[in-house]
Design a protein around this motif. Structure first.
Motif, PDB file in Angstrom:
ATOM      1  N   ALA A 172      34.554  34.153  33.950  1.00  0.00           N
ATOM      2  CA  ALA A 172      35.653  34.809  34.671  1.00  0.00           C
ATOM      3  C   ALA A 172      35.404  36.312  34.694  1.00  0.00           C
ATOM      4  CB  ALA A 172      36.983  34.516  33.985  1.00  0.00           C
ATOM      5  N   LEU A 173      35.332  36.857  35.890  1.00  0.00           N
ATOM      6  CA  LEU A 173      35.157  38.300  36.042  1.00  0.00           C
ATOM      7  C   LEU A 173      36.530  38.933  36.256  1.00  0.00           C
ATOM      8  CD1 LEU A 173      31.945  38.485  38.257  1.00  0.00           C
ATOM      9  CD2 LEU A 173      32.150  38.655  35.776  1.00  0.00           C
ATOM     10  N   GLY A 174      37.138  39.358  35.170  1.00  0.00           N
ATOM     11  CA  GLY A 174      38.449  40.002  35.237  1.00  0.00           C
ATOM     12  C   GLY A 174      39.586  39.083  34.852  1.00  0.00           C
ATOM     13  N   GLY A 175      40.705  39.703  34.522  1.00  0.00           N
ATOM     14  CA  GLY A 175      41.869  38.966  34.056  1.00  0.00           C
ATOM     15  C   GLY A 175      42.478  38.051  35.091  1.00  0.00           C
ATOM     16  N   ILE A 176      42.485  38.467  36.359  1.00  0.00           N
ATOM     17  CA  ILE A 176      43.069  37.619  37.403  1.00  0.00           C
ATOM     18  C   ILE A 176      42.260  36.338  37.562  1.00  0.00           C
ATOM     19  CG2 ILE A 176      43.498  37.432  39.883  1.00  0.00           C
ATOM     20  CD1 ILE A 176      44.397  40.329  39.857  1.00  0.00           C
ATOM     21  N   ALA A 177      40.944  36.453  37.564  1.00  0.00           N
ATOM     22  CA  ALA A 177      40.100  35.258  37.656  1.00  0.00           C
ATOM     23  C   ALA A 177      40.327  34.361  36.445  1.00  0.00           C
ATOM     24  CB  ALA A 177      38.633  35.666  37.755  1.00  0.00           C
ATOM     25  N   HIS A 178      40.375  34.956  35.263  1.00  0.00           N
ATOM     26  CA  HIS A 178      40.625  34.196  34.040  1.00  0.00           C
ATOM     27  C   HIS A 178      41.944  33.430  34.126  1.00  0.00           C
ATOM     28  CE1 HIS A 178      41.034  33.459  29.642  1.00  0.00           C
ATOM     29  NE2 HIS A 178      42.312  33.695  29.894  1.00  0.00           N
ATOM     30  N   ASN A 179      43.000  34.142  34.495  1.00  0.00           N
ATOM     31  CA  ASN A 179      44.319  33.512  34.562  1.00  0.00           C
ATOM     32  C   ASN A 179      44.364  32.404  35.609  1.00  0.00           C
ATOM     33  OD1 ASN A 179      45.220  35.227  32.556  1.00  0.00           O
ATOM     34  ND2 ASN A 179      46.185  36.671  33.973  1.00  0.00           N
ATOM     35  N   SER A 180      43.659  32.598  36.716  1.00  0.00           N
ATOM     36  CA  SER A 180      43.620  31.565  37.756  1.00  0.00           C
ATOM     37  C   SER A 180      42.920  30.310  37.261  1.00  0.00           C
ATOM     38  CB  SER A 180      42.924  32.101  39.010  1.00  0.00           C
ATOM     39  OG  SER A 180      43.713  33.073  39.657  1.00  0.00           O
ATOM     40  N   ILE A 181      41.852  30.490  36.510  1.00  0.00           N
ATOM     41  CA  ILE A 181      41.124  29.337  35.958  1.00  0.00           C
ATOM     42  C   ILE A 181      42.013  28.566  34.982  1.00  0.00           C
ATOM     43  CG2 ILE A 181      39.192  28.652  34.483  1.00  0.00           C
ATOM     44  CD1 ILE A 181      37.749  31.204  35.666  1.00  0.00           C
ATOM     45  N   ILE A 182      42.664  29.295  34.078  1.00  0.00           N
ATOM     46  CA  ILE A 182      43.526  28.654  33.086  1.00  0.00           C
ATOM     47  C   ILE A 182      44.676  27.915  33.768  1.00  0.00           C
ATOM     48  CG2 ILE A 182      45.091  29.075  31.147  1.00  0.00           C
ATOM     49  CD1 ILE A 182      42.073  29.340  30.520  1.00  0.00           C
TER      50      ILE A 182
ATOM     51  N   THR B  28      32.883  25.639  28.722  1.00  0.00           N
ATOM     52  CA  THR B  28      32.936  26.883  27.966  1.00  0.00           C
ATOM     53  C   THR B  28      33.271  27.988  28.948  1.00  0.00           C
ATOM     54  OG1 THR B  28      31.255  26.102  26.417  1.00  0.00           O
ATOM     55  CG2 THR B  28      31.713  28.465  26.455  1.00  0.00           C
ATOM     56  N   LEU B  29      34.373  28.679  28.686  1.00  0.00           N
ATOM     57  CA  LEU B  29      34.799  29.783  29.552  1.00  0.00           C
ATOM     58  C   LEU B  29      34.496  31.100  28.847  1.00  0.00           C
ATOM     59  CD1 LEU B  29      36.359  31.075  31.938  1.00  0.00           C
ATOM     60  CD2 LEU B  29      38.472  30.669  30.629  1.00  0.00           C
ATOM     61  N   TYR B  30      33.738  31.954  29.522  1.00  0.00           N
ATOM     62  CA  TYR B  30      33.465  33.304  29.032  1.00  0.00           C
ATOM     63  C   TYR B  30      34.247  34.299  29.877  1.00  0.00           C
ATOM     64  CZ  TYR B  30      29.507  31.747  26.154  1.00  0.00           C
ATOM     65  OH  TYR B  30      28.717  31.137  25.208  1.00  0.00           O
ATOM     66  N   ASP B  31      34.692  35.362  29.234  1.00  0.00           N
ATOM     67  CA  ASP B  31      35.416  36.429  29.927  1.00  0.00           C
ATOM     68  C   ASP B  31      34.570  37.695  29.988  1.00  0.00           C
ATOM     69  OD1 ASP B  31      37.707  34.883  30.202  1.00  0.00           O
ATOM     70  OD2 ASP B  31      38.622  35.660  28.368  1.00  0.00           O
ATOM     71  N   SER B  32      34.669  38.385  31.114  1.00  0.00           N
ATOM     72  CA  SER B  32      34.084  39.722  31.245  1.00  0.00           C
ATOM     73  C   SER B  32      35.012  40.579  32.080  1.00  0.00           C
ATOM     74  CB  SER B  32      32.714  39.661  31.935  1.00  0.00           C
ATOM     75  OG  SER B  32      32.231  40.971  32.217  1.00  0.00           O
ATOM     76  N   TYR B  33      35.056  41.848  31.755  1.00  0.00           N
ATOM     77  CA  TYR B  33      35.713  42.765  32.677  1.00  0.00           C
ATOM     78  C   TYR B  33      35.000  42.668  34.013  1.00  0.00           C
ATOM     79  CZ  TYR B  33      37.983  45.016  28.671  1.00  0.00           C
ATOM     80  OH  TYR B  33      38.732  45.270  27.562  1.00  0.00           O
ATOM     81  N   HIS B  34      35.750  42.841  35.088  1.00  0.00           N
ATOM     82  CA  HIS B  34      35.155  42.792  36.423  1.00  0.00           C
ATOM     83  C   HIS B  34      34.196  43.967  36.598  1.00  0.00           C
ATOM     84  CE1 HIS B  34      34.783  42.674  40.790  1.00  0.00           C
ATOM     85  NE2 HIS B  34      35.386  41.488  40.773  1.00  0.00           N
ATOM     86  N   CYS B  35      33.076  43.709  37.256  1.00  0.00           N
ATOM     87  CA  CYS B  35      32.054  44.741  37.454  1.00  0.00           C
ATOM     88  C   CYS B  35      32.373  45.596  38.678  1.00  0.00           C
ATOM     89  CB  CYS B  35      30.681  44.108  37.582  1.00  0.00           C
ATOM     90  SG  CYS B  35      30.576  42.703  38.732  1.00  0.00           S
ATOM     91  N   SER B  36      33.608  46.042  38.766  1.00  0.00           N
ATOM     92  CA  SER B  36      34.040  46.890  39.887  1.00  0.00           C
ATOM     93  C   SER B  36      33.596  48.329  39.671  1.00  0.00           C
ATOM     94  CB  SER B  36      35.567  46.842  40.007  1.00  0.00           C
ATOM     95  OG  SER B  36      36.175  47.438  38.869  1.00  0.00           O
ATOM     96  N   ARG B  37      33.555  49.066  40.742  1.00  0.00           N
ATOM     97  CA  ARG B  37      33.189  50.484  40.646  1.00  0.00           C
ATOM     98  C   ARG B  37      34.152  51.229  39.724  1.00  0.00           C
ATOM     99  NH1 ARG B  37      30.106  53.790  43.860  1.00  0.00           N
ATOM    100  NH2 ARG B  37      30.022  52.241  45.535  1.00  0.00           N
ATOM    101  N   TYR B  38      35.443  50.886  39.815  1.00  0.00           N
ATOM    102  CA  TYR B  38      36.446  51.564  38.991  1.00  0.00           C
ATOM    103  C   TYR B  38      36.187  51.318  37.506  1.00  0.00           C
ATOM    104  CZ  TYR B  38      40.910  52.823  36.911  1.00  0.00           C
ATOM    105  OH  TYR B  38      41.874  53.379  36.100  1.00  0.00           O
ATOM    106  N   ASN B  39      35.961  50.066  37.123  1.00  0.00           N
ATOM    107  CA  ASN B  39      35.728  49.757  35.713  1.00  0.00           C
ATOM    108  C   ASN B  39      34.467  50.413  35.182  1.00  0.00           C
ATOM    109  OD1 ASN B  39      38.035  48.232  35.373  1.00  0.00           O
ATOM    110  ND2 ASN B  39      37.017  46.253  35.617  1.00  0.00           N
ATOM    111  N   VAL B  40      33.456  50.498  36.029  1.00  0.00           N
ATOM    112  CA  VAL B  40      32.202  51.118  35.612  1.00  0.00           C
ATOM    113  C   VAL B  40      32.355  52.632  35.510  1.00  0.00           C
ATOM    114  CG1 VAL B  40      29.807  51.549  36.285  1.00  0.00           C
ATOM    115  CG2 VAL B  40      30.775  49.247  36.495  1.00  0.00           C
TER     116      VAL B  40
END
Length: 214
Positions: free
Chosen positions: A142-152, A180-192
């Motif tokens: 999951a790339l980011g919290g929204i993706a994570h929450n959608s999967i769950i 197995t679900l792994y979480d990562s912060y989204h690789c957006s320009r803002y986060n970087v």
């Protein structure tokens, strides 16, 4: 029967339909539709992002293609052997994925890159069908919290039992399979740019996934 890919002119979300049409008027040569998943139908590794970027996947028609986030994601996929060929930021660059598929929690580009609650909910049928269609699926990123929450939510699980945190691993036993679900912060320009996510942090997640698969 649920379908894994939204029709290009998906009518489900009025606000997204309106925004899609506005973009089509401004940029008639762009894809401007619900972006299909990209990758292998026998994938054991599924990457779930937030939604198409306006100048990225909404323009090119391939997830994470043509914007900043794609540069990071496809670099990681190449480094850890999940892709073949050279990423050139366009859908006809010949790049293929190995045992991997990329999709989005929301398939149409949202205004300000921010889907609302109804839009996230309406797109879950496609995510549910996508998960079910991948018979060999073992690992989800999951790339980011929204993706994570959608999967769950799609799996019918409780968010409190599976909190999002960068680098966190969740072992999920589900009626459709064990994941197995792994979480990562989204690789957006803002986060970087704000140092929320560094390349070392991002690659470390892929390193763990690669080791688990090995």
């Amino acid at each position: 029967m649920l379908i894994a890919e939204a029709p290009r002119n998906c009518p489900k979300c009025p606000r997204l339909v309106t925004y899609r049409k506005e973009n089509k008027v401004k940029e008639p040569n762009w894809f401007n539709g619900a972006v299909p998943s990209f990758g292998a139908d026998d994938a054991y590794f599924l990457i779930v992002g937030l939604a198409p970027g306006r100048k990225g996947a909404n323009r090119t028609g391939r997830p994470f293609t043509g914007d900043f986030a794609g540069e990071w994601l496809y670099k990681a996929l190449a480094k850890y052997g999940f892709s073949h060929g050279t990423y050139a930021a366009r859908p006809d660059d010949g790049l293929t994925l190995r045992g991997t598929m990329i999709t989005n929690a929301v398939r149409c580009v949202p205004p300000q890159n921010s889907p609302n609650g109804m839009e996230k909910k309406m797109c879950r049928d496609f995510l549910q069908a996508r998960l079910a269609a991948l018979a060999n699926l073992k690992i989800i990123l999951a790339l980011g919290g929204i993706a994570h929450n959608s999967i769950i939510a799609t799996l019918g699980l409780k968010q409190k039992d599976f909190p999002f945190a960068h680098g966190k691993r969740h072992d999920i036993k589900h009626a459709t399979g064990n994941y197995t679900l792994y979480d990562s912060y989204h690789c957006s320009r803002y986060n970087v740019s704000t140092k929320v996510l560094t390349e070392k942090m991002f690659f470390a997640v892929f390193e763990r996934i690669k080791k688990q698969l090995a």
